[in-house]
Motif scaffolding. Sequence first.
Motif, mmCIF file in Angstrom:
data_model
loop_
_atom_site.group_PDB
_atom_site.id
_atom_site.type_symbol
_atom_site.label_atom_id
_atom_site.label_comp_id
_atom_site.label_asym_id
_atom_site.label_seq_id
_atom_site.Cartn_x
_atom_site.Cartn_y
_atom_site.Cartn_z
ATOM 1 N N GLY A 62 -70.007 -12.457 42.662
ATOM 2 C CA GLY A 62 -70.944 -12.797 41.598
ATOM 3 C C GLY A 62 -70.448 -13.885 40.668
ATOM 4 O O GLY A 62 -70.754 -13.881 39.476
ATOM 5 N N PHE A 63 -69.686 -14.846 41.193
ATOM 6 C CA PHE A 63 -69.143 -15.936 40.389
ATOM 7 C C PHE A 63 -70.026 -17.175 40.527
ATOM 8 O O PHE A 63 -70.755 -17.329 41.507
ATOM 9 N N PRO A 64 -69.945 -18.099 39.553
ATOM 10 C CA PRO A 64 -70.658 -19.377 39.686
ATOM 11 C C PRO A 64 -70.158 -20.120 40.928
ATOM 12 O O PRO A 64 -68.997 -19.983 41.321
ATOM 13 N N PRO A 65 -71.027 -20.919 41.576
ATOM 14 C CA PRO A 65 -72.386 -21.270 41.146
ATOM 15 C C PRO A 65 -73.469 -20.319 41.619
ATOM 16 O O PRO A 65 -74.640 -20.553 41.385
ATOM 17 N N VAL A 66 -73.063 -19.231 42.319
ATOM 18 C CA VAL A 66 -74.068 -18.269 42.767
ATOM 19 C C VAL A 66 -74.712 -17.585 41.562
ATOM 20 O O VAL A 66 -75.916 -17.349 41.533
ATOM 21 N N SER A 67 -73.921 -17.279 40.562
ATOM 22 C CA SER A 67 -74.446 -16.749 39.306
ATOM 23 C C SER A 67 -74.418 -17.846 38.254
ATOM 24 O O SER A 67 -73.811 -18.899 38.453
ATOM 25 N N ARG A 68 -75.086 -17.588 37.148
ATOM 26 C CA ARG A 68 -75.039 -18.493 35.993
ATOM 27 C C ARG A 68 -74.227 -17.819 34.901
ATOM 28 O O ARG A 68 -74.322 -16.597 34.707
ATOM 29 N N MET A 69 -73.430 -18.602 34.185
ATOM 30 C CA MET A 69 -72.517 -18.033 33.213
ATOM 31 C C MET A 69 -72.530 -18.866 31.942
ATOM 32 O O MET A 69 -72.730 -20.081 31.977
ATOM 33 N N ALA A 70 -72.321 -18.197 30.811
ATOM 34 C CA ALA A 70 -72.219 -18.861 29.517
ATOM 35 C C ALA A 70 -70.981 -18.345 28.806
ATOM 36 O O ALA A 70 -70.612 -17.169 28.945
ATOM 37 N N ALA A 71 -70.328 -19.216 28.055
ATOM 38 C CA ALA A 71 -69.161 -18.851 27.260
ATOM 39 C C ALA A 71 -69.541 -18.892 25.782
ATOM 40 O O ALA A 71 -70.098 -19.877 25.314
ATOM 41 N N VAL A 72 -69.235 -17.806 25.067
ATOM 42 C CA VAL A 72 -69.481 -17.713 23.626
ATOM 43 C C VAL A 72 -68.125 -17.534 22.965
ATOM 44 O O VAL A 72 -67.421 -16.552 23.224
ATOM 45 N N SER A 73 -67.725 -18.482 22.129
ATOM 46 C CA SER A 73 -66.402 -18.444 21.516
ATOM 47 C C SER A 73 -66.488 -18.657 20.021
ATOM 48 O O SER A 73 -67.432 -19.276 19.517
ATOM 49 N N GLY A 74 -65.498 -18.140 19.317
ATOM 50 C CA GLY A 74 -65.426 -18.248 17.862
ATOM 51 C C GLY A 74 -64.569 -17.134 17.306
ATOM 52 O O GLY A 74 -63.931 -16.382 18.060
ATOM 53 N N PRO A 75 -64.503 -16.973 15.970
ATOM 54 C CA PRO A 75 -63.809 -15.825 15.387
ATOM 55 C C PRO A 75 -64.392 -14.515 15.911
ATOM 56 O O PRO A 75 -65.591 -14.423 16.197
ATOM 57 N N GLU A 76 -63.560 -13.489 16.012
ATOM 58 C CA GLU A 76 -63.973 -12.255 16.680
ATOM 59 C C GLU A 76 -65.200 -11.621 16.043
ATOM 60 O O GLU A 76 -66.145 -11.230 16.745
ATOM 61 N N GLU A 77 -65.236 -11.517 14.720
ATOM 62 C CA GLU A 77 -66.385 -10.895 14.066
ATOM 63 C C GLU A 77 -67.652 -11.712 14.281
ATOM 64 O O GLU A 77 -68.739 -11.149 14.483
ATOM 65 N N ALA A 78 -67.524 -13.033 14.248
ATOM 66 C CA ALA A 78 -68.698 -13.885 14.444
ATOM 67 C C ALA A 78 -69.239 -13.757 15.861
ATOM 68 O O ALA A 78 -70.452 -13.682 16.074
ATOM 69 N N VAL A 79 -68.355 -13.722 16.860
ATOM 70 C CA VAL A 79 -68.803 -13.598 18.246
ATOM 71 C C VAL A 79 -69.448 -12.245 18.489
ATOM 72 O O VAL A 79 -70.513 -12.143 19.119
#
Length: 715
Positions: free
Chosen positions: A612-629
């Motif tokens: 289930g890894f890209p490019p078969v799946s689509r993926m997004a990365a969300v990064s930032g301070p822990e509380e904000a994420v």
Amino acid sequence: MSSENGTGHGDAAGAPPEQLALIRESVRKAKEPRAKPRTWRGAALAENLPVARVLVDKGVLHLDRYFDYAVPAELDADAQPGVRVRVRFGAGRHRVREGRREGGGLIDGYLIERRAETDYSGPLAALAQVVSPEPVLSEELLGLARAVADRYAGSVADVLQLAVPPRNARAEQQPSPAPLPPPPAPEAGSWGRYERGPAFLAALAGGASPRAVWNALPGPAWSEELARAVAATLASGRGALVVVPDGRTAARVDAALTALLGEGRHVLLTADAGPEKRYRQWLAVRRGSVRAVVGTRAAMFAPVHNLGLVALWDDGDDSHSEQHAPQPHAREVLLLRTVQSKCAFLLGGWSCTVEAAQLVESGWARPLVATRQQVRGAAPLVRTVSDGELARDEAARAARLPSLAWQTAREGLRHGPVLVQVPRRGYVPRLACTRCRTPARCRPCAGPLQAQDDRALRCGWCGREETAWHCPECGASRLRAQVVGARRTAEELGRAFPAVPVRTSGREHVLDTVPGTPALVVSTPGAEPVAEGGYAAALLLDGWAMLARPDLRAGEDALRRWIAAAALVRPQEAGGTVVVVAEPALRPVQALVRWDPVGHALRELAERAELGFPPVSRMAAVSGPEEAVTGFLSTVGLPREAEVLGPVPLPVTPPGRPRRPGAPPPGEHWVRALVRVPPGRGAALAAALKSAQAIRMAKGGGETVRVRIDPPDIG
């Protein structure tokens, strides 16, 4: 005092009727409202279509829409769709004077369309200025920008900053040359080496729109073959666009096109041209004077008229991934253009990425490959070095030059230059098996394992702790990390061959070509110069470091870089030999020995589909301070099928050190979460993340949260 002067004591009330009328007319003209630039208070509006719909260049998601402005009569002629304008933005409803909204700061924008009425219920502000009457934003380019923004959860304004170069008034005032008639269809030439090569060229010349993934044969003929594809498209009366990774590659295609078609039929769009020349060439394309474009990443948005072909060379190169928001990849942008313009598509390279293999497997594109006989005749001999040979040669291990590599280099230097490829600085794997060097990965999600300060093993994706790791390949339980110094390797090679000149090519100084005389050419991946007549031999050192990188694409990227270097070596029939210092049994090494990048990509694609890894799946990365994420993810209406991995801590960037793309600011502690969805749900994921980010920004934001769709580096 005379009677004339005494009449009325100088008051106009006693003047004759004709004189009174003249005075009143003068006063009326003096007090007539004049059009004041940037406010236009009291100025008359355009009689026809007095409302302009404008896209403001704010680049924030909650303002990613159009705004209506009034068109003053004096700007009526120049205020046409596609021109650059300046408007006042940010004034409230209470700042209204003489029925016109005023206030706010001046900001750039694009005039999208003219309308008879507005949907806005309050008074409109007026266009402040038409920066230039030159229409730079076509309906087609606007549609592409919208599609890219939706694909990458970004704003149209940010995409247009990448697509439309800054204005240069001097270049804008110069006329573009008259367009040349279509050239004749070219001969197949070296395309005859490929099974469907001549048919592909004939389809382009006949006005068809074939889609192909091209696995180019080693050697220098690829640039001429790409030029023939462009020439065939021009012969059909259509335009062509070629995107390459860097300026050196663009110069080779430029030279091949000039040799084939002559001057004036194409332009070269690279940053090296300078702002004025680049904008002048871009305008020539926009005005239809030139219909063929060769350029680097930014050229993927070039406004080619009647687009018939988009071509991309070496889509696995990092340079094709834009680092400015919304961070699109050139391959995905050109795929969107192919669908939008219904044009031909050509994805070429010496190697083959998993994304390219997926295009063929899905049936969207056809393979454009040579027969095995042609491959064997063009490729060099590839030899490997095993751990047993390294163990028997301790001196060679210390110098990082095994006996086989030493003998190959010494023999190659008798006939010409020898290329030595060493990993660039930063190729430091996290953890790998001591016995077989298999990267250590998490059992539940297959993410890379990391050793924290407390010596506990944790997954770099999902954060799970691993207490009893065993290598799935050999069963060993011990781990190790490797650190490779490229500079030290180059110095030792120079001492090993003191009578031979040593040339280096890397980040600080990249060579384009080298003479065909004997010399050692030490280069980092991607900076290999072309040798006159080809290299006699090549040494691919420190393969362990490239293969053991903690990245999903480590094997694919290592094979791509090896093949790019080996493709510069003479064919086996001419004595060309390549030695790769890596475990012979590893899949990328075997693919290099057989010169089978397509087979390697297909096997990688099958494994990623299973996991289930890209490019078969689509993926997004969300990064930032822990509380904000954490807070951001709790507000996102993710698709039901979405899977969240993490969040996990990101490495802290030390103050004063260069920051990698996507890394946190120096000294700040950030985390990253990965959101994965199955095929067909990528658009829903991007829309959900974009909507949540827009709501967050409208409310004031707070701490930084970064969202990136399909990040190239996921560990």
